[in-house]
Design a protein around this motif. Structure first.
Motif, PDB file in Angstrom:
ATOM      1  N   PHE A  29     -21.181  26.561 123.074  1.00  0.00           N
ATOM      2  CA  PHE A  29     -20.992  27.228 123.318  1.00  0.00           C
ATOM      3  C   PHE A  29     -21.197  28.379 124.264  1.00  0.00           C
ATOM      4  CE2 PHE A  29     -24.345  30.944 121.511  1.00  0.00           C
ATOM      5  CZ  PHE A  29     -23.862  31.512 120.656  1.00  0.00           C
ATOM      6  N   PHE A  30     -21.836  28.864 125.356  1.00  0.00           N
ATOM      7  CA  PHE A  30     -21.683  29.053 126.198  1.00  0.00           C
ATOM      8  C   PHE A  30     -20.815  28.812 126.829  1.00  0.00           C
ATOM      9  CE2 PHE A  30     -26.450  28.858 125.857  1.00  0.00           C
ATOM     10  CZ  PHE A  30     -26.718  30.229 125.411  1.00  0.00           C
ATOM     11  N   PHE A  31     -20.570  28.205 127.149  1.00  0.00           N
ATOM     12  CA  PHE A  31     -19.606  27.886 128.190  1.00  0.00           C
ATOM     13  C   PHE A  31     -18.515  26.611 128.118  1.00  0.00           C
ATOM     14  CE2 PHE A  31     -23.995  27.698 129.987  1.00  0.00           C
ATOM     15  CZ  PHE A  31     -24.219  28.461 131.304  1.00  0.00           C
ATOM     16  N   SER A  32     -17.675  26.886 126.721  1.00  0.00           N
ATOM     17  CA  SER A  32     -16.997  26.084 126.314  1.00  0.00           C
ATOM     18  C   SER A  32     -15.364  26.100 127.300  1.00  0.00           C
ATOM     19  CB  SER A  32     -15.861  26.376 125.024  1.00  0.00           C
ATOM     20  OG  SER A  32     -15.595  26.223 124.219  1.00  0.00           O
ATOM     21  N   GLY A  33     -15.409  24.938 127.730  1.00  0.00           N
ATOM     22  CA  GLY A  33     -13.780  24.127 128.556  1.00  0.00           C
ATOM     23  C   GLY A  33     -14.758  23.694 129.587  1.00  0.00           C
ATOM     24  N   SER A  34     -15.615  24.352 130.371  1.00  0.00           N
ATOM     25  CA  SER A  34     -15.923  24.658 131.726  1.00  0.00           C
ATOM     26  C   SER A  34     -17.043  23.458 132.081  1.00  0.00           C
ATOM     27  CB  SER A  34     -16.645  25.744 132.140  1.00  0.00           C
ATOM     28  OG  SER A  34     -17.470  26.070 131.852  1.00  0.00           O
ATOM     29  N   ILE A  35     -17.714  22.416 130.934  1.00  0.00           N
ATOM     30  CA  ILE A  35     -18.406  21.610 131.587  1.00  0.00           C
ATOM     31  C   ILE A  35     -17.969  19.868 131.648  1.00  0.00           C
ATOM     32  CG2 ILE A  35     -20.661  20.875 131.281  1.00  0.00           C
ATOM     33  CD1 ILE A  35     -21.173  23.114 131.223  1.00  0.00           C
ATOM     34  N   SER A  36     -17.997  19.719 132.489  1.00  0.00           N
ATOM     35  CA  SER A  36     -17.138  18.041 132.216  1.00  0.00           C
ATOM     36  C   SER A  36     -18.467  17.110 132.431  1.00  0.00           C
ATOM     37  CB  SER A  36     -16.657  18.031 134.275  1.00  0.00           C
ATOM     38  OG  SER A  36     -17.635  18.528 135.011  1.00  0.00           O
ATOM     39  N   ASP A  37     -19.380  17.448 132.642  1.00  0.00           N
ATOM     40  CA  ASP A  37     -20.314  16.390 132.465  1.00  0.00           C
ATOM     41  C   ASP A  37     -21.860  16.546 131.423  1.00  0.00           C
ATOM     42  OD1 ASP A  37     -22.075  14.119 132.734  1.00  0.00           O
ATOM     43  OD2 ASP A  37     -22.649  14.231 134.933  1.00  0.00           O
ATOM     44  N   TYR A  38     -21.679  16.126 130.922  1.00  0.00           N
ATOM     45  CA  TYR A  38     -23.172  16.437 130.120  1.00  0.00           C
ATOM     46  C   TYR A  38     -24.170  15.654 130.549  1.00  0.00           C
ATOM     47  CZ  TYR A  38     -19.437  19.474 127.463  1.00  0.00           C
ATOM     48  OH  TYR A  38     -18.959  20.375 127.237  1.00  0.00           O
ATOM     49  N   SER A  39     -24.734  14.938 131.076  1.00  0.00           N
ATOM     50  CA  SER A  39     -25.156  14.566 131.560  1.00  0.00           C
ATOM     51  C   SER A  39     -26.747  14.824 131.935  1.00  0.00           C
ATOM     52  CB  SER A  39     -24.998  12.754 131.992  1.00  0.00           C
ATOM     53  OG  SER A  39     -24.620  12.742 133.698  1.00  0.00           O
ATOM     54  N   SER A  40     -26.205  15.852 132.925  1.00  0.00           N
ATOM     55  CA  SER A  40     -27.598  16.070 133.346  1.00  0.00           C
ATOM     56  C   SER A  40     -28.628  16.831 132.189  1.00  0.00           C
ATOM     57  CB  SER A  40     -27.253  17.167 134.365  1.00  0.00           C
ATOM     58  OG  SER A  40     -28.413  18.220 134.793  1.00  0.00           O
ATOM     59  N   GLU A  41     -30.373  16.611 133.120  1.00  0.00           N
ATOM     60  CA  GLU A  41     -31.179  16.565 132.248  1.00  0.00           C
ATOM     61  C   GLU A  41     -31.320  18.371 132.053  1.00  0.00           C
ATOM     62  OE1 GLU A  41     -36.052  16.785 131.868  1.00  0.00           O
ATOM     63  OE2 GLU A  41     -35.447  15.844 133.511  1.00  0.00           O
ATOM     64  N   ILE A  42     -31.820  18.995 130.794  1.00  0.00           N
ATOM     65  CA  ILE A  42     -31.572  20.442 130.970  1.00  0.00           C
ATOM     66  C   ILE A  42     -33.274  20.893 131.297  1.00  0.00           C
ATOM     67  CG2 ILE A  42     -31.907  22.293 129.513  1.00  0.00           C
ATOM     68  CD1 ILE A  42     -28.977  21.192 129.123  1.00  0.00           C
ATOM     69  N   VAL A  48     -35.954  29.088 141.968  1.00  0.00           N
ATOM     70  CA  VAL A  48     -35.059  29.007 142.764  1.00  0.00           C
ATOM     71  C   VAL A  48     -35.960  30.237 144.174  1.00  0.00           C
ATOM     72  CG1 VAL A  48     -33.496  29.100 144.380  1.00  0.00           C
ATOM     73  CG2 VAL A  48     -33.731  27.654 142.291  1.00  0.00           C
ATOM     74  N   GLU A  49     -36.584  31.043 145.177  1.00  0.00           N
ATOM     75  CA  GLU A  49     -36.271  32.609 145.511  1.00  0.00           C
ATOM     76  C   GLU A  49     -37.415  32.857 145.287  1.00  0.00           C
ATOM     77  OE1 GLU A  49     -32.862  33.716 148.268  1.00  0.00           O
ATOM     78  OE2 GLU A  49     -32.805  30.856 147.886  1.00  0.00           O
ATOM     79  N   ASN A  50     -38.297  32.468 144.083  1.00  0.00           N
ATOM     80  CA  ASN A  50     -38.921  33.662 143.953  1.00  0.00           C
ATOM     81  C   ASN A  50     -38.608  34.170 141.992  1.00  0.00           C
ATOM     82  OD1 ASN A  50     -41.257  33.128 145.440  1.00  0.00           O
ATOM     83  ND2 ASN A  50     -40.194  34.969 146.649  1.00  0.00           N
ATOM     84  N   VAL A  51     -37.344  33.339 141.761  1.00  0.00           N
ATOM     85  CA  VAL A  51     -37.030  33.484 140.686  1.00  0.00           C
ATOM     86  C   VAL A  51     -37.084  32.261 139.850  1.00  0.00           C
ATOM     87  CG1 VAL A  51     -34.975  34.096 139.434  1.00  0.00           C
ATOM     88  CG2 VAL A  51     -35.842  34.820 141.292  1.00  0.00           C
ATOM     89  N   ARG A  52     -37.608  32.957 138.464  1.00  0.00           N
ATOM     90  CA  ARG A  52     -37.701  31.379 138.172  1.00  0.00           C
ATOM     91  C   ARG A  52     -36.410  30.623 136.051  1.00  0.00           C
ATOM     92  NH1 ARG A  52     -43.239  31.342 134.675  1.00  0.00           N
ATOM     93  NH2 ARG A  52     -41.969  33.189 134.003  1.00  0.00           N
ATOM     94  N   PHE A  53     -35.961  30.157 136.906  1.00  0.00           N
ATOM     95  CA  PHE A  53     -34.669  29.542 135.266  1.00  0.00           C
ATOM     96  C   PHE A  53     -35.125  29.344 133.967  1.00  0.00           C
ATOM     97  CE2 PHE A  53     -31.640  28.948 139.604  1.00  0.00           C
ATOM     98  CZ  PHE A  53     -31.844  30.437 139.638  1.00  0.00           C
ATOM     99  N   ASP A  54     -35.235  30.097 132.868  1.00  0.00           N
ATOM    100  CA  ASP A  54     -35.006  29.788 131.478  1.00  0.00           C
ATOM    101  C   ASP A  54     -34.899  28.154 131.172  1.00  0.00           C
ATOM    102  OD1 ASP A  54     -37.321  31.444 130.685  1.00  0.00           O
ATOM    103  OD2 ASP A  54     -35.398  33.167 130.038  1.00  0.00           O
ATOM    104  N   TRP A  55     -33.358  28.294 131.494  1.00  0.00           N
ATOM    105  CA  TRP A  55     -32.876  26.372 131.265  1.00  0.00           C
ATOM    106  C   TRP A  55     -32.020  26.456 132.653  1.00  0.00           C
ATOM    107  CZ3 TRP A  55     -31.612  29.180 126.107  1.00  0.00           C
ATOM    108  CH2 TRP A  55     -32.805  28.797 124.981  1.00  0.00           C
ATOM    109  N   TYR A  56     -32.048  25.220 133.171  1.00  0.00           N
ATOM    110  CA  TYR A  56     -31.589  24.960 134.632  1.00  0.00           C
ATOM    111  C   TYR A  56     -30.886  23.407 134.018  1.00  0.00           C
ATOM    112  CZ  TYR A  56     -29.887  23.222 139.065  1.00  0.00           C
ATOM    113  OH  TYR A  56     -29.150  22.686 140.194  1.00  0.00           O
ATOM    114  N   PHE A  57     -29.306  23.583 134.215  1.00  0.00           N
ATOM    115  CA  PHE A  57     -28.587  22.278 134.221  1.00  0.00           C
ATOM    116  C   PHE A  57     -27.465  21.950 135.575  1.00  0.00           C
ATOM    117  CE2 PHE A  57     -26.404  24.610 131.413  1.00  0.00           C
ATOM    118  CZ  PHE A  57     -24.684  24.209 131.582  1.00  0.00           C
ATOM    119  N   SER A  58     -27.199  20.724 135.855  1.00  0.00           N
ATOM    120  CA  SER A  58     -25.841  20.786 136.168  1.00  0.00           C
ATOM    121  C   SER A  58     -25.025  19.892 136.198  1.00  0.00           C
ATOM    122  CB  SER A  58     -26.046  20.326 137.563  1.00  0.00           C
ATOM    123  OG  SER A  58     -26.891  18.576 137.491  1.00  0.00           O
ATOM    124  N   SER A  59     -23.710  20.182 136.367  1.00  0.00           N
ATOM    125  CA  SER A  59     -22.370  19.323 135.864  1.00  0.00           C
ATOM    126  C   SER A  59     -21.700  19.388 136.968  1.00  0.00           C
ATOM    127  CB  SER A  59     -21.353  20.292 134.983  1.00  0.00           C
ATOM    128  OG  SER A  59     -20.591  19.504 134.197  1.00  0.00           O
TER     129      SER A  59
END
Length: 128
Positions: A29-42, A48-59
Motif C-alpha cells: 500500500f505504501f511502497f508498491s514495487g520497492s519491497i524485495s523481501d517481506y520477511s522482516s518483522e514489523i 534512533v537519535e531521540n526519534v521514535r518510529f511507529d513502524w520500522y522494518f527492513s528489506s
C-alpha cells in the motif's frame, strides 16, 4: 484520543507479524514495487537519535519506516528525512487530510480501507 494511535499501531504491527499476506498488502500500500523481501518483522516504537518510529522494518539492505497519526499533526518530516536518506522509504498514514503533508508515500486510513476493499479477494484469502 491520542492513545488510540498507539493501540492502532500495535494492532497493525501484530497483524503484519502474524500474517505474511496482510503484511504484503499493508507494505505494498505504501511502497508498491520497492519491497524485495517481506520477511522482516514489523517493529514498534524503534528509537534512533531521540526519534521514535511507529513502524520500522527492513528489506534487503534498506530500512523503512511508517508514521501513523491520529489527530496529531506533527508529522516529524524534518527529523525522519534526516535519518532516512531516501524519503521514498518513509510512509505516512493519518485519519485526516494529508494533502499538505510533504511525504511522497502519504495516505489516509480511509485510503487504506478503500485499498483493502478493492483487494477483498486477497483479504478473504487471509482467513484460509
Amino acid at each position: 484520543f491520542y492513545g488510540g494511535e498507539n493501540k492502532l499501531s500495535d494492532v497493525i504491527a501484530s497483524a503484519c507479524n502474524i500474517s505474511a499476506k496482510f503484511k504484503k498488502l499493508f507494505l505494498d500500500f505504501f511502497f508498491s514495487g520497492s519491497i524485495s523481501d517481506y520477511s522482516s518483522e514489523i517493529k514498534r516504537e524503534v528509537s534512533v537519535e531521540n526519534v521514535r518510529f511507529d513502524w520500522y522494518f527492513s528489506s534487503g539492505n534498506n530500512e523503512y519506516i511508517i508514521e501513523n497519526k491520529i489527530f496529531d499533526t506533527n508529522d516529524h518530516y524534518n527529523e525522519y528525512t534526516k535519518l532516512i536518506i531516501d524519503e521514498k522509504r518513509i510512509g505516512f498514514i493519518a485519519n485526516y487530510d494529508v494533502t499538505n503533508i510533504k511525504y511522497t508515500n502519504k495516505h489516509t486510513w480511509e485510503d487504506f480501507y478503500s485499498y483493502l476493499t478493492n483487494k477483498k479477494s486477497k483479504c478473504l484469502n487471509l482467513l484460509k
